[in-house]
Design a protein around this motif. Structure first.
Motif, PDB file in Angstrom:
ATOM      1  N   GLU A  33       1.043  -1.012   0.087  1.00  9.74           N
ATOM      2  CA  GLU A  33       0.083   0.474  -0.274  1.00  9.74           C
ATOM      3  C   GLU A  33       0.991   1.649   0.137  1.00  9.74           C
ATOM      4  O   GLU A  33       0.583   2.356  -0.886  1.00  9.74           O
ATOM      5  N   MET A  34       1.925   1.857   1.396  1.00  8.26           N
ATOM      6  CA  MET A  34       2.286   2.347   0.980  1.00  8.26           C
ATOM      7  C   MET A  34       3.715   2.988  -0.394  1.00  8.26           C
ATOM      8  O   MET A  34       3.841   3.460  -1.605  1.00  8.26           O
ATOM      9  N   GLN A  35       3.967   1.342  -1.345  1.00  8.09           N
ATOM     10  CA  GLN A  35       4.583   1.201  -1.933  1.00  8.09           C
ATOM     11  C   GLN A  35       3.672   1.939  -3.557  1.00  8.09           C
ATOM     12  O   GLN A  35       3.751   3.462  -4.597  1.00  8.09           O
ATOM     13  N   SER A  36       2.315   1.769  -3.492  1.00  9.29           N
ATOM     14  CA  SER A  36       1.894   2.170  -4.608  1.00  9.29           C
ATOM     15  C   SER A  36       1.069   3.552  -4.081  1.00  9.29           C
ATOM     16  O   SER A  36       1.225   4.978  -4.704  1.00  9.29           O
ATOM     17  N   HIS A  37       0.637   3.834  -2.853  1.00  7.07           N
ATOM     18  CA  HIS A  37       0.424   5.313  -2.544  1.00  7.07           C
ATOM     19  C   HIS A  37       1.909   6.023  -2.614  1.00  7.07           C
ATOM     20  O   HIS A  37       1.321   7.601  -3.576  1.00  7.07           O
ATOM     21  N   GLU A  39       4.309   5.603  -5.074  1.00  5.10           N
ATOM     22  CA  GLU A  39       4.514   6.218  -6.629  1.00  5.10           C
ATOM     23  C   GLU A  39       2.795   6.599  -7.289  1.00  5.10           C
ATOM     24  O   GLU A  39       3.806   7.263  -8.247  1.00  5.10           O
ATOM     25  N   ASP A  40       2.238   6.907  -6.276  1.00  3.71           N
ATOM     26  CA  ASP A  40       1.421   7.822  -7.296  1.00  3.71           C
ATOM     27  C   ASP A  40       1.630   8.939  -7.352  1.00  3.71           C
ATOM     28  O   ASP A  40       1.641  10.548  -7.850  1.00  3.71           O
ATOM     29  N   LYS A  41       2.611   9.136  -5.567  1.00  5.14           N
ATOM     30  CA  LYS A  41       3.167  10.378  -5.109  1.00  5.14           C
ATOM     31  C   LYS A  41       3.471  10.878  -6.301  1.00  5.14           C
ATOM     32  O   LYS A  41       3.845  12.057  -6.706  1.00  5.14           O
ATOM     33  N   VAL A  42       4.682   9.971  -6.547  1.00  2.62           N
ATOM     34  CA  VAL A  42       5.905   9.894  -7.746  1.00  2.62           C
ATOM     35  C   VAL A  42       5.463  10.675  -8.673  1.00  2.62           C
ATOM     36  O   VAL A  42       5.820  12.013  -9.391  1.00  2.62           O
ATOM     37  N   MET A  88       4.473  13.560  -8.593  1.00  7.78           N
ATOM     38  CA  MET A  88       4.958  14.850  -8.865  1.00  7.78           C
ATOM     39  C   MET A  88       5.917  15.233 -10.326  1.00  7.78           C
ATOM     40  O   MET A  88       5.827  16.489 -10.693  1.00  7.78           O
ATOM     41  N   ASN A  89       5.807  13.631 -11.026  1.00 10.24           N
ATOM     42  CA  ASN A  89       6.829  14.022 -11.988  1.00 10.24           C
ATOM     43  C   ASN A  89       6.034  14.969 -13.486  1.00 10.24           C
ATOM     44  O   ASN A  89       5.777  15.797 -13.850  1.00 10.24           O
ATOM     45  N   ARG A  90       4.237  14.570 -12.993  1.00 14.45           N
ATOM     46  CA  ARG A  90       3.372  14.819 -14.810  1.00 14.45           C
ATOM     47  C   ARG A  90       3.686  17.345 -13.924  1.00 14.45           C
ATOM     48  O   ARG A  90       3.677  17.392 -14.821  1.00 14.45           O
ATOM     49  N   GLU A  91       3.956  17.425 -12.379  1.00 14.59           N
ATOM     50  CA  GLU A  91       4.130  18.666 -12.187  1.00 14.59           C
ATOM     51  C   GLU A  91       4.600  19.432 -12.402  1.00 14.59           C
ATOM     52  O   GLU A  91       4.866  20.642 -12.549  1.00 14.59           O
TER      53      GLU A  91
END
Length: 233
Positions: free
Chosen positions: A130-134, A136-139, A142-145
């Motif tokens: 769950e933390m990895q998925s979370h 990864e979504d955050k990263v 941030m990459n899109r931003e």
């Protein structure tokens, strides 16, 4: 594995309260633990809360506990003379049955601790996933931003470059206009000066002198008297 290794492994095994919310290690230093006939063990506080009154229900397997002998408080490390004397005088079959139940209790506790450890490992893995998925979504967010900001920076650079190109001819045109205005100002000054002189000549003309009043110009020698030479050569 030798017998000494087996004894050491058994000594390293520590009983724990079977209540998952508690799961503390049990020892005689705290209090005497509670043991049920169904093969479960509890610390003093959990045993008193769950099994303090009869009839009771085992919180682990829901076994009905009705007899006073279904629940006991026992020492985990009794004195050696008690261990030697406790089975004295009993029928050999009873001694064997007591030994069998004692070994079965330790096996069931080993299985419970193993299952608890596997559940903890599984929960930890689930949390990691769950933390990895979370993250990864955050990263990814941030990459899109970052990509959006880079595009915005590139767009601003292009606009700045275009504005710089537009400013150069405008400044050149302004300098040309300033030069033309200066030339016009100089020409207007000359015209104003000439016009002022013409007006003065018309308003204040120079008087004309008659010809008879004009003296003829002569050389300096003609105007001086001639001297006679009186001496001798």
């Amino acid at each position: 594995m030798t017998l000494d290794d087996e004894n050491n492994s058994v000594q390293r095994f520590v009983l724990k309260c079977n209540v998952s919310a508690c799961y503390q290690e049990l020892s005689n230093k705290i209090d005497q633990p509670w043991i049920t006939v169904c093969g479960h063990i509890f610390c003093a506080s959990c045993g008193l809360a769950e099994l303090g009154k009869l009839p009771a229900i085992c919180p682990i397997c829901c076994h009905q506990l009705t007899s006073p002998f279904d629940i006991i408080q026992s020492e985990l490390n009794p004195p050696s003379h008690f261990v030697e004397m406790v089975l004295m005088g009993l029928n050999p079959n009873d001694c064997l049955e007591a030994a069998r139940r004692g070994i079965s209790f330790w096996q069931s506790q080993s299985v419970l601790q193993l299952n608890s450890s596997e559940n903890n490992v599984q929960n930890t893995r689930s949390q990691i996933v769950e933390m990895q998925s979370h993250y990864e979504d955050k990263v990814a967010t941030m990459n899109r931003e970052i990509f959006t900001l880079r595009e915005e920076c590139q767009r601003l650079k292009e606009e700045n470059s275009k504005s710089q190109h537009h400013k150069t001819p405008v400044s050149a045109d302004r300098s040309n206009l300033n030069t033309q205005e200066q030339q016009k100002a100089v020409a207007a000054t000359k015209v104003s000066t000439n016009a002022t002189g013409t007006v003065k000549k018309q308003l204040y003309p120079r008087p004309s002198i008659p010809l008879q009043h004009i003296r003829p110009t002569s050389s300096r020698n003609d105007s001086l008297p001639q001297r006679q030479f009186l001496g001798k050569f």
